[in-house]
Design an enzyme around this catalytic site. Sequence first.
Site, PDB file in Angstrom:
ATOM      1  N   LYS A 120       0.822  -1.097   0.011  1.00 12.43           N
ATOM      2  CA  LYS A 120      -0.126   0.282   0.066  1.00 12.43           C
ATOM      3  C   LYS A 120       0.772   1.216   0.110  1.00 12.43           C
ATOM      4  O   LYS A 120       1.859   1.346   0.705  1.00 12.43           O
ATOM      5  CB  LYS A 120      -0.866  -0.107   1.225  1.00 12.43           C
ATOM      6  CG  LYS A 120      -1.710   1.001   1.437  1.00 12.43           C
ATOM      7  CD  LYS A 120      -2.838   0.922   2.494  1.00 12.43           C
ATOM      8  CE  LYS A 120      -3.881   2.055   2.704  1.00 12.43           C
ATOM      9  NZ  LYS A 120      -4.677   1.840   3.706  1.00 12.43           N
TER      10      LYS A 120
ATOM     11  N   SER B 114     -10.014  -0.559   6.857  1.00  9.46           N
ATOM     12  CA  SER B 114      -9.429  -0.192   5.819  1.00  9.46           C
ATOM     13  C   SER B 114      -8.639  -1.429   5.313  1.00  9.46           C
ATOM     14  O   SER B 114      -8.168  -1.684   3.828  1.00  9.46           O
ATOM     15  CB  SER B 114      -8.311   0.946   6.086  1.00  9.46           C
ATOM     16  OG  SER B 114      -9.117   2.039   5.926  1.00  9.46           O
TER      17      SER B 114
ATOM     18  N   SER C  93      -9.892   1.862   2.888  1.00  4.38           N
ATOM     19  CA  SER C  93      -8.879   2.603   2.054  1.00  4.38           C
ATOM     20  C   SER C  93      -7.906   1.660   1.413  1.00  4.38           C
ATOM     21  O   SER C  93      -7.234   2.238   0.247  1.00  4.38           O
ATOM     22  CB  SER C  93      -8.134   3.346   2.757  1.00  4.38           C
ATOM     23  OG  SER C  93      -7.306   3.118   3.766  1.00  4.38           O
TER      24      SER C  93
END
Lengths: 95, 483
Positions: B78, B177, B153
Site C-alpha cells: 500500500k 481499511s 482504503s
Amino acid sequence: MTIGRDELLRIAGLAKLELDPTDTSLVDSLQSILEYVALLDEVDVSDVEPTNFGAPGFSRDREDEPRAGLTAEEALRNAPDGLEGQFRVPGVLDS
Amino acid sequence: MTDLTALSAAQLRRRLAAGETSAVEITRAHLDAVFARDKDLHSFLRVNPEAEDEAARADVILRTGGGGPLTGIPVAVKDNLATSDLETTCASRILRGFRPLRDATVVARLREAGAVVLGKTNLDEFSMGSSTESSSFGATRNPWNLEHVPGGSSGGSAAAVAARLAPLALGSDTGGSIRQPAAFCGVVGLKPTYGRVSRFGLVAYASSLDQVGPIARSVEDAADLLQAIAGDDELDSTCSDEPVQDYSAATRLGVEGLRVGMPREYFQEGLDPEVAAAVQSAAEELKRQGARLEDVSLPHTRYAIPTYYLVATAEASSNLSRYDAIRYGVRAPDSVRLDEMYRKSRGSGFGDEVQRRIMLGTYALSAGYYDQFYGKAQRVRTLLCNDFREVFDCGIDLLLTPPSPTPAFRLGEKSKDPLAMYLMDVYTVTANLAGLPGLVVPVGQTESGLPLAAQLLAGRFREDLLFRAGAAIEQAFPAGAPE
C-alpha cells in the site's frame, strides 16, 4: 449546533487550509456530520475515564543515547526549496 | 504451462522449493499481469523498477538452499508505507514525488525475508475513505465488477490480490481499511492487534488506531505474511514485545470446543439480507466443525461511528499538520509570506475528503469544543472497550459478525454523501477503537456475483484464534476468482 461562515474560516485558519470561498459543500457536510455525532449526547460518561491510546501499558522509550540521524543532504532531499544545506521558506516577518 | 499468477504464495513456495520455477519467473508473470490487466482496475500506482533484480537475488538465496516462506514471493505494498527510494505518495498530490530515505519496518522485514516488492498500490488519499475513490490519482475498480468499488482504503491492495496481480499485499487498517476491501474483493484480510506490527514508516493517519496487516487469497498465506512482519521494533514505541505465536500452526488446529459469540447489535436494521445469510452460513460451518455458537451483546455499538469519526479526525488533524511544504511535499508557487504558503500548499495539495477530516478534527480539538466532542468520544471509547472485555471475560473465544452492511457498492454511489460513506464502517471501527485483531474471510458470492464475507474478532494478541476459525470457514468457502 450550527457552523457559520465565520466559524468555518476560524477553523480553516487554525488548520492552515485555504478554502474555496464559493464552495458550500464543505460546510454542509460538516454540519450533517456534527448533527450525527450529537448521538453521543445520550451517553452518560460522568464516571468514565477517557481512553487515549490503542492499548494500555506498552508505549516505551528507549535509552537516551546519541545515534546518527539524517545528514543535511538527506534531510533536504525531499525539500521543495533548499539553499546551502538549509530549508528556504517565504518571508516570515514584514520587512 | 501453469499460470503462476493463479497460485497462492504457499503453492509458489512449493514450486520454488522443487526447482520447478524461479523467483524471476514468478515476478515477471505478475508484472506482465499488471501491465496487461491493471489498466481497467488501477490497483497499482506504480511498479517497482527493481522488482526483477530483487527476484534475482532471491533466486541466489534459494539456489543455495536458504530462504524462508516468503523468499521469492511478490508482495504489493500500500502506498502509505515507506519504500526506500521508491516514490510513496499516500495517493495525495501533496506527496507527489516523495522518495522516502528508509523502508518502513514491515517493508524491511519483507526484504530481509527475501520477498519481492512488486509495486505500490492505490488507496483513499491518506487512507481517508471506504471506497478508494478519494485517491488523487483516480479510483480503483472492483475486479469482480468494474462498476463497483473495491472498498477502501486499502482498495488497491485488495483488488490486486483478488485479480491475481499479486499473491500477497500489505494494507493498513484504521477503521476497517484492510477488512472491508478484503470483504468487497473476496480475499482474506487481517487487522492485527494494536501493537502487534510495527508502524515505523507507516504514514500516520490516526495513531491510536492505525495497524498494518496482510491481504491474501488464503488464510495460510495471510498467516505466513503476518509471521514475517509481526513483533517488537525499537523504532516504534507503541510496538509490543509480546511473543509472536506460530500462526501457520494455528491454521491447522481446528475449532472444536471454541465458543463463538454473535453480537446481536451487529445483525440489526440496515444489514443486507445476503450479507446476513453469508455470516449465518459461516456460523453453521463453525458449528458443524465443533464450535459452540452463542448470542452475546455489545450494547454501545450504536455509538461506535460517531466515536470513531471524532477520535480519528482529531488525531488526523494533528498528524497531518506536518505537511507544511518545507521539509517535503509540493509547495504552491508564488507565495510571498510563510503563512500564505502553508494555506495555499495545503489547500491545493489535500483533496476534499482529507480537508473535511482535518477541519472536523481541528474543530473537535479547538478551544471551547474539546470536552464536548473529543473528550466525550474518548470516554465513550472506554465504554466500547468495556463491552468487548466483558464478553471475552465471560469465556467467549471469538466473535463472528458481518464485515460491512452491504456487499461492494457502485462507484459514485456514496462519494457525494460523506456521512453515508462513514456509516459503511459500522462493523469494523469497533476493533480499532478497542485495539483488537479482526480477520475477514470470503463466504461465497451474491446472486449478482459480488463477494460476500464474514468477520471474526478476538481478544488482544489472539490472532491464533482468528486463524483457527478463518481456516475452518475457508474449508467450506474457499476464495473464488473473478472472471
